[in-house]
Design a protein around this motif. Sequence first.
Motif, PDB file in Angstrom:
ATOM      1  N   PRO A 130      21.148 -17.993 -17.363  1.00 25.25           N
ATOM      2  CA  PRO A 130      21.205 -18.237 -18.813  1.00 25.25           C
ATOM      3  C   PRO A 130      20.549 -17.129 -19.628  1.00 25.25           C
ATOM      4  CG  PRO A 130      19.394 -19.460 -17.854  1.00 25.25           C
ATOM      5  CD  PRO A 130      20.114 -18.807 -16.697  1.00 25.25           C
ATOM      6  N   GLY A 131      20.989 -17.014 -20.883  1.00 29.33           N
ATOM      7  CA  GLY A 131      20.318 -16.128 -21.815  1.00 29.33           C
ATOM      8  C   GLY A 131      18.969 -16.699 -22.200  1.00 29.33           C
ATOM      9  N   VAL A 132      18.076 -15.840 -22.665  1.00 28.85           N
ATOM     10  CA  VAL A 132      16.729 -16.260 -23.038  1.00 28.85           C
ATOM     11  C   VAL A 132      16.573 -16.132 -24.554  1.00 28.85           C
ATOM     12  CG1 VAL A 132      14.258 -15.850 -22.751  1.00 28.85           C
ATOM     13  CG2 VAL A 132      15.823 -15.507 -20.818  1.00 28.85           C
ATOM     14  N   GLU A 133      16.229 -17.230 -25.203  1.00 32.18           N
ATOM     15  CA  GLU A 133      16.096 -17.254 -26.653  1.00 32.18           C
ATOM     16  C   GLU A 133      14.673 -16.890 -27.092  1.00 32.18           C
ATOM     17  OE1 GLU A 133      16.906 -20.343 -30.408  1.00 32.18           O
ATOM     18  OE2 GLU A 133      16.942 -21.065 -28.328  1.00 32.18           O
ATOM     19  N   GLY A 134      14.564 -16.265 -28.256  1.00 36.45           N
ATOM     20  CA  GLY A 134      13.258 -16.010 -28.856  1.00 36.45           C
ATOM     21  C   GLY A 134      12.473 -14.883 -28.235  1.00 36.45           C
ATOM     22  N   TRP A 135      13.154 -13.949 -27.585  1.00 39.45           N
ATOM     23  CA  TRP A 135      12.479 -12.800 -26.960  1.00 39.45           C
ATOM     24  C   TRP A 135      12.569 -11.612 -27.926  1.00 39.45           C
ATOM     25  CZ3 TRP A 135      10.830 -13.677 -21.769  1.00 39.45           C
ATOM     26  CH2 TRP A 135      10.105 -12.629 -21.200  1.00 39.45           C
ATOM     27  N   SER A 136      11.462 -10.924 -28.129  1.00 38.66           N
ATOM     28  CA  SER A 136      11.425  -9.836 -29.102  1.00 38.66           C
ATOM     29  C   SER A 136      11.980  -8.541 -28.513  1.00 38.66           C
ATOM     30  CB  SER A 136       9.987  -9.606 -29.585  1.00 38.66           C
ATOM     31  OG  SER A 136       9.934  -8.544 -30.513  1.00 38.66           O
ATOM     32  N   ILE A 137      12.937  -7.938 -29.231  1.00 40.06           N
ATOM     33  CA  ILE A 137      13.535  -6.664 -28.851  1.00 40.06           C
ATOM     34  C   ILE A 137      13.196  -5.645 -29.934  1.00 40.06           C
ATOM     35  CG2 ILE A 137      15.641  -5.440 -28.221  1.00 40.06           C
ATOM     36  CD1 ILE A 137      14.958  -7.733 -26.316  1.00 40.06           C
ATOM     37  N   SER A 138      12.741  -4.472 -29.531  1.00 41.74           N
ATOM     38  CA  SER A 138      12.348  -3.426 -30.477  1.00 41.74           C
ATOM     39  C   SER A 138      13.337  -2.273 -30.440  1.00 41.74           C
ATOM     40  CB  SER A 138      10.953  -2.890 -30.144  1.00 41.74           C
ATOM     41  OG  SER A 138       9.983  -3.914 -30.197  1.00 41.74           O
ATOM     42  N   LEU A 139      13.605  -1.707 -31.618  1.00 46.65           N
ATOM     43  CA  LEU A 139      14.489  -0.555 -31.726  1.00 46.65           C
ATOM     44  C   LEU A 139      13.700   0.617 -32.300  1.00 46.65           C
ATOM     45  CD1 LEU A 139      17.479   0.499 -31.529  1.00 46.65           C
ATOM     46  CD2 LEU A 139      17.658  -0.045 -33.961  1.00 46.65           C
ATOM     47  N   PHE A 140      13.659   1.712 -31.548  1.00 47.92           N
ATOM     48  CA  PHE A 140      12.966   2.929 -31.972  1.00 47.92           C
ATOM     49  C   PHE A 140      13.988   4.035 -32.213  1.00 47.92           C
ATOM     50  CE2 PHE A 140       9.912   0.541 -29.501  1.00 47.92           C
ATOM     51  CZ  PHE A 140       8.706   0.715 -30.172  1.00 47.92           C
ATOM     52  N   LYS A 141      13.724   4.865 -33.194  1.00 48.63           N
ATOM     53  CA  LYS A 141      14.529   6.061 -33.410  1.00 48.63           C
ATOM     54  C   LYS A 141      13.767   7.235 -32.835  1.00 48.63           C
ATOM     55  CE  LYS A 141      16.980   8.735 -36.940  1.00 48.63           C
ATOM     56  NZ  LYS A 141      17.292   8.868 -38.387  1.00 48.63           N
ATOM     57  N   LEU A 142      14.410   7.980 -31.933  1.00 51.11           N
ATOM     58  CA  LEU A 142      13.746   9.081 -31.247  1.00 51.11           C
ATOM     59  C   LEU A 142      13.883  10.375 -32.045  1.00 51.11           C
ATOM     60  CD1 LEU A 142      14.761   8.436 -27.529  1.00 51.11           C
ATOM     61  CD2 LEU A 142      12.834   7.499 -28.831  1.00 51.11           C
ATOM     62  N   GLY A 143      12.805  11.155 -32.049  1.00 51.36           N
ATOM     63  CA  GLY A 143      12.813  12.451 -32.718  1.00 51.36           C
ATOM     64  C   GLY A 143      13.088  13.574 -31.741  1.00 51.36           C
ATOM     65  N   GLN A 144      12.815  14.791 -32.179  1.00 57.73           N
ATOM     66  CA  GLN A 144      13.022  15.952 -31.339  1.00 57.73           C
ATOM     67  C   GLN A 144      11.870  16.103 -30.338  1.00 57.73           C
ATOM     68  OE1 GLN A 144      15.747  17.905 -31.333  1.00 57.73           O
ATOM     69  NE2 GLN A 144      16.620  16.537 -32.875  1.00 57.73           N
ATOM     70  N   PRO A 145      12.165  16.548 -29.109  1.00 53.78           N
ATOM     71  CA  PRO A 145      11.095  16.768 -28.129  1.00 53.78           C
ATOM     72  C   PRO A 145      10.105  17.810 -28.634  1.00 53.78           C
ATOM     73  CG  PRO A 145      13.258  16.841 -27.089  1.00 53.78           C
ATOM     74  CD  PRO A 145      13.494  16.859 -28.564  1.00 53.78           C
ATOM     75  N   TYR A 146       8.831  17.602 -28.330  1.00 57.07           N
ATOM     76  CA  TYR A 146       7.822  18.593 -28.676  1.00 57.07           C
ATOM     77  C   TYR A 146       7.086  19.031 -27.415  1.00 57.07           C
ATOM     78  CZ  TYR A 146       4.958  14.302 -28.839  1.00 57.07           C
ATOM     79  OH  TYR A 146       4.352  13.111 -28.555  1.00 57.07           O
ATOM     80  N   GLU A 147       6.036  19.801 -27.559  1.00 55.89           N
ATOM     81  CA  GLU A 147       5.346  20.415 -26.420  1.00 55.89           C
ATOM     82  C   GLU A 147       5.001  19.386 -25.346  1.00 55.89           C
ATOM     83  OE1 GLU A 147       1.451  23.267 -25.572  1.00 55.89           O
ATOM     84  OE2 GLU A 147       1.932  22.620 -27.613  1.00 55.89           O
ATOM     85  N   GLY A 148       5.317  19.719 -24.110  1.00 57.40           N
ATOM     86  CA  GLY A 148       5.061  18.819 -23.002  1.00 57.40           C
ATOM     87  C   GLY A 148       6.244  17.943 -22.660  1.00 57.40           C
ATOM     88  N   GLY A 149       7.331  18.056 -23.455  1.00 56.40           N
ATOM     89  CA  GLY A 149       8.524  17.271 -23.184  1.00 56.40           C
ATOM     90  C   GLY A 149       8.496  15.875 -23.755  1.00 56.40           C
ATOM     91  N   ASN A 150       7.397  15.519 -24.449  1.00 59.56           N
ATOM     92  CA  ASN A 150       7.307  14.195 -25.047  1.00 59.56           C
ATOM     93  C   ASN A 150       8.212  14.098 -26.272  1.00 59.56           C
ATOM     94  OD1 ASN A 150       5.293  13.227 -23.230  1.00 59.56           O
ATOM     95  ND2 ASN A 150       3.778  14.440 -24.338  1.00 59.56           N
TER      96      ASN A 150
END
Length: 199
Positions: free
Chosen positions: A120-140
Amino acid sequence: NEKGMREENELGLADWRIDLFRNRPAEEGTLSSQSTNESGDYFFTDLTPGTYIIREESRAGWRQTTPSSTIDYLIELTSGQSVSNKDFGNAKIKTIISGFKWSDLNGDGIWQQDGPETEPGVEGWSISLFKLGQPYEGGNVSAELVALSLTGADGGFSFTVPSETATYRLTEEVRDGWQQTAPIESFFDVFVDVDDESL
């Protein structure tokens, strides 16, 4: 409102190219082009009597709402005539990122959606959406939280994002007593292309 009818609170679009053609087919050549002003208006003047076609430019990430039955206007112009209200309406294409959260009863990381072992699907679970930027020093890579959503009764969730080229990351909340079995990386990265309407 995407109804194909301009409301009082809907602003004109500036710097949108409008093309004028002498006869069909319009692809034979452009007679004149004008860019809309700050109010979204355009004008063609000093035209001689005859048949004309008015068409707007096509832009990625947008769809035409007016006119709805054709992409252009056909005008039969007579001497001394002034023609108005040949308006073009446009709406940004909505891009939707969606998915489901389910209870992986057998822990294999594969959602069993039918059969005797339906998960079954699970109700009431929090999902987060992030927008990614450009990689910077160290590959992060920088990540900006842009939206949160709770899963519905069937475990489903969705986000509406601007129709522009960007990369997003989906993550879920961590709860005591639960172990994430999918995806293996613990998140999903989604690349949005302006030519796609749904992912």
